[in-house]
Design an enzyme around this catalytic site. Sequence first.
Site, short mmCIF file in Angstrom:
data_model
loop_
_atom_site.label_atom_id
_atom_site.label_comp_id
_atom_site.label_asym_id
_atom_site.label_seq_id
_atom_site.Cartn_x
_atom_site.Cartn_y
_atom_site.Cartn_z
N ASN A 8 10.85 56.35 -24.09
CA ASN A 8 9.59 56.59 -23.39
C ASN A 8 9.38 58.10 -23.31
OD1 ASN A 8 7.47 56.81 -21.61
ND2 ASN A 8 8.57 55.96 -19.84
N LYS A 10 6.88 59.62 -22.18
CA LYS A 10 6.06 60.00 -21.02
C LYS A 10 4.98 61.00 -21.46
CE LYS A 10 10.00 58.88 -18.16
NZ LYS A 10 10.76 59.08 -16.93
N HIS A 98 5.70 50.94 -15.08
CA HIS A 98 6.71 51.99 -14.90
C HIS A 98 6.58 52.57 -13.48
CE1 HIS A 98 8.93 55.72 -15.35
NE2 HIS A 98 9.50 55.17 -16.41
N GLU A 100 6.62 55.46 -12.45
CA GLU A 100 5.72 56.61 -12.36
C GLU A 100 4.26 56.16 -12.29
OE1 GLU A 100 7.41 58.69 -15.71
OE2 GLU A 100 9.26 58.96 -14.55
N GLU A 168 14.87 49.97 -13.84
CA GLU A 168 14.95 51.42 -13.73
C GLU A 168 14.97 51.82 -12.26
OE1 GLU A 168 13.40 53.42 -17.57
OE2 GLU A 168 11.70 53.14 -16.24
N GLY A 174 15.41 60.65 -14.42
CA GLY A 174 15.31 62.10 -14.57
C GLY A 174 16.20 62.91 -13.64
N SER A 214 18.32 58.01 -16.60
CA SER A 214 19.37 58.98 -16.97
C SER A 214 20.37 58.44 -17.99
CB SER A 214 20.10 59.48 -15.71
OG SER A 214 19.21 60.20 -14.88
#
Length: 250
Positions: A8, A10, A98, A100, A168, A174, A214
């Site tokens: 991904n 992003k 996701h 985010e 996730e 991250g 990660s």
Amino acid sequence: MRRIIAGNWKMNGLQAARAQALALAEGVAAATAAGTQLPRVVVCPPATLLADIARDLAGTAVETGGQDCHTGTSGAHTGDVSAQMLADAGARLVILGHSERRADHGEADALVAAKVTAALAAGLEAIVCVGETEAERDAGRAEAVVLGQLAGSLPEGVDPAAVTIAYEPVWAIGTGRTPTVADVAAMHGAIRAALVARFGAEAGGAVAILYGGSVKPSNAAELMAVADVNGALVGGASLKAGDFLPIVLA
Ligand code: 13P
């Protein structure tokens, strides 16, 4: 089931990044030629690069996907991209829900479910993301949150064969932090049990459950060896072929 390693990107990648996708495809081809059994390998670039990269990768073993889609097929929705447009650009899959998107755009389970319906109607496979925040884990609610998202984000009557789940944990994205192997095993086991309860042993057992958060070359082998971990959804480490390829090979 065939395992999946998806990258991904992003909101990263300009035209020059196309070289990374090509380098990845070359690495995958070399490994295949050497007799290595590989998972499905997917790159999800930003929408601006999707058509170019899908064209670049035509004839290779690397597939492309989108990162989000609208619930409709076309119309007055400034700035949005439909599932049909992603498919037209060459995507085979799309990431939906996701964390985010859930955090930045307030996407709730019902909207994610509607996007899954739109994606499958356009002939795409959906990678549906679920995951708890750190506060939810600390409160002992991680499994309840994740199973609630799972139930609500898969629409009524969905074809499980067109769906992949990505677990996730938000606090692992991250950050360089990952859950323990035991925690990953427990959550993936709980997701598997929920899928089997909803779709039956055969269909529910055949849905790939990816781990994301990660994932790096240094921890990929350990995470991918966990029961009911059927692949990975990789963010930062998918941007460079030199980092992503070792994860694919792990
Ligand atoms: P990182 O691999 O950068 O932690 O991102 C994970 C992720 O959000 C993939 O969708």
